[in-house]
Each structure stands twice: as C-alpha cells, then as structure tokens.
Write a protein that holds these residues in place. Sequence first.
Motif, PDB file in Angstrom:
ATOM      1  N   ALA A   1       1.137  -0.877   0.503  1.00 15.28           N
ATOM      2  CA  ALA A   1       0.449  -0.028  -0.228  1.00 15.28           C
ATOM      3  C   ALA A   1       0.700   1.202   0.165  1.00 15.28           C
ATOM      4  O   ALA A   1       0.351   2.404  -0.832  1.00 15.28           O
ATOM      5  CB  ALA A   1      -0.823   0.032   1.263  1.00 15.28           C
ATOM      6  N   GLN A   2       1.638   1.391   0.947  1.00 11.16           N
ATOM      7  CA  GLN A   2       2.729   2.315   0.648  1.00 11.16           C
ATOM      8  C   GLN A   2       3.505   2.217  -0.525  1.00 11.16           C
ATOM      9  O   GLN A   2       3.485   3.519  -1.234  1.00 11.16           O
ATOM     10  CB  GLN A   2       4.091   1.972   1.970  1.00 11.16           C
ATOM     11  CG  GLN A   2       4.978   3.417   2.057  1.00 11.16           C
ATOM     12  CD  GLN A   2       5.936   3.137   2.878  1.00 11.16           C
ATOM     13  OE1 GLN A   2       5.964   2.443   3.707  1.00 11.16           O
ATOM     14  NE2 GLN A   2       6.391   4.370   3.773  1.00 11.16           N
ATOM     15  N   VAL A   3       3.901   1.925  -1.000  1.00  9.58           N
ATOM     16  CA  VAL A   3       4.894   1.772  -2.262  1.00  9.58           C
ATOM     17  C   VAL A   3       3.783   2.448  -3.403  1.00  9.58           C
ATOM     18  O   VAL A   3       3.924   3.190  -4.728  1.00  9.58           O
ATOM     19  CB  VAL A   3       4.743  -0.183  -3.096  1.00  9.58           C
ATOM     20  CG1 VAL A   3       5.462  -0.067  -4.093  1.00  9.58           C
ATOM     21  CG2 VAL A   3       6.545   0.028  -2.005  1.00  9.58           C
ATOM     22  N   LEU A   4       2.195   1.548  -3.304  1.00 12.11           N
ATOM     23  CA  LEU A   4       1.226   2.096  -4.089  1.00 12.11           C
ATOM     24  C   LEU A   4       0.864   3.832  -4.173  1.00 12.11           C
ATOM     25  O   LEU A   4       0.374   4.265  -4.861  1.00 12.11           O
ATOM     26  CB  LEU A   4      -0.015   1.175  -4.401  1.00 12.11           C
ATOM     27  CG  LEU A   4       0.504  -0.329  -4.725  1.00 12.11           C
ATOM     28  CD1 LEU A   4      -0.763  -1.306  -4.912  1.00 12.11           C
ATOM     29  CD2 LEU A   4       1.132   0.326  -6.336  1.00 12.11           C
ATOM     30  N   GLY A   5       0.655   4.011  -2.828  1.00 12.25           N
ATOM     31  CA  GLY A   5       0.287   5.604  -2.282  1.00 12.25           C
ATOM     32  C   GLY A   5      -1.248   5.019  -1.895  1.00 12.25           C
ATOM     33  O   GLY A   5      -1.812   6.484  -2.168  1.00 12.25           O
ATOM     34  N   CYS A   6      -1.186   4.145  -1.545  1.00  9.85           N
ATOM     35  CA  CYS A   6      -2.695   4.174  -1.200  1.00  9.85           C
ATOM     36  C   CYS A   6      -3.055   3.896  -0.295  1.00  9.85           C
ATOM     37  O   CYS A   6      -1.834   3.083   0.701  1.00  9.85           O
ATOM     38  CB  CYS A   6      -3.819   3.234  -2.321  1.00  9.85           C
ATOM     39  SG  CYS A   6      -3.058   1.648  -2.394  1.00  9.85           S
ATOM     40  N   THR A   7      -4.015   3.387   0.734  1.00  9.87           N
ATOM     41  CA  THR A   7      -4.550   2.624   2.056  1.00  9.87           C
ATOM     42  C   THR A   7      -4.606   1.410   1.499  1.00  9.87           C
ATOM     43  O   THR A   7      -4.557   0.601   1.116  1.00  9.87           O
ATOM     44  CB  THR A   7      -6.160   3.390   2.483  1.00  9.87           C
ATOM     45  OG1 THR A   7      -6.731   2.814   1.363  1.00  9.87           O
ATOM     46  CG2 THR A   7      -6.308   5.011   2.039  1.00  9.87           C
ATOM     47  N   ARG A   8      -4.312   0.037   2.802  1.00 10.22           N
ATOM     48  CA  ARG A   8      -4.213  -1.258   3.006  1.00 10.22           C
ATOM     49  C   ARG A   8      -5.679  -1.414   3.010  1.00 10.22           C
ATOM     50  O   ARG A   8      -4.966  -2.346   1.644  1.00 10.22           O
ATOM     51  CB  ARG A   8      -3.848  -1.441   4.783  1.00 10.22           C
ATOM     52  CG  ARG A   8      -3.610  -2.412   4.474  1.00 10.22           C
ATOM     53  CD  ARG A   8      -3.094  -2.621   5.439  1.00 10.22           C
ATOM     54  NE  ARG A   8      -2.745  -4.541   5.945  1.00 10.22           N
ATOM     55  CZ  ARG A   8      -3.208  -4.931   7.096  1.00 10.22           C
ATOM     56  NH1 ARG A   8      -3.447  -4.802   8.142  1.00 10.22           N
ATOM     57  NH2 ARG A   8      -3.006  -6.495   7.203  1.00 10.22           N
ATOM     58  N   ALA A   9      -6.361  -1.053   2.868  1.00  7.62           N
ATOM     59  CA  ALA A   9      -7.651  -1.263   2.407  1.00  7.62           C
ATOM     60  C   ALA A   9      -8.232  -1.057   0.826  1.00  7.62           C
ATOM     61  O   ALA A   9      -8.695  -2.053   0.344  1.00  7.62           O
ATOM     62  CB  ALA A   9      -8.959  -0.486   3.405  1.00  7.62           C
TER      63      ALA A   9
END
Length: 102
Positions: free
Chosen positions: A62-70
């Motif tokens: 999620a961090q790599v993609l720049g989004c939330t874990r959900a």
Amino acid sequence: MNGKSALVVRIQQAEASMTIDDGTDRVDDRLALVDAWQSLPQADQEVLSLSVWEELSAAEAAQVLGCTRAAYSMRLTRAKRRVPEALAAHRHDDRTAVALAH
C-alpha cells in the motif's frame, strides 16, 4: 493370471512406456499464462507483482502504491479474480486456433 490377461497387461505397460512427455502441455500452459498476464491491466500486474514476486506485506505494498491498506487489499482481490478469467480466455483462444487449423 491367464495368458490373455497377462498379454493385456503387457500391452498396456508397453503403451504406457511409449507415451512420451514432450513438455508441450507445460509449454502451452506457460504461453497461456504469459498471454494472460500481458492481457491484464497494468494496475493488476503491479498489485500482483508486489504481492507474489516482491512478497510485500499489505502495508508495504500500500505504501509503494500510495494508497491505503484497504484500497490495496481490494485491488489485489479484484486482480486475483481477473487472473483465472484471463487465463481461461487465452487457453480457449489456443484451443480454438488449433481446432480451426485442422
């Protein structure tokens, strides 16, 4: 075992030993997988790569993609659903091409 049964067994064994695994089924499966992978949207390839090849945790991906874990988890779930569909489509295409060639 009577003579006829023994003969049948020997014939079956001979036929089994004549069957050669030339690897074409495995090659066909790999080609279908490559085609299926390439047919997936880039976003699906990315999320699957982070999960499967990079073996990142959901939080890391999620961090790599720049989004939330959900959001990552939902994208991964959707991408995983599309893989068998894409694979089935490409295996079907291969079989159709073979059938049309004959």
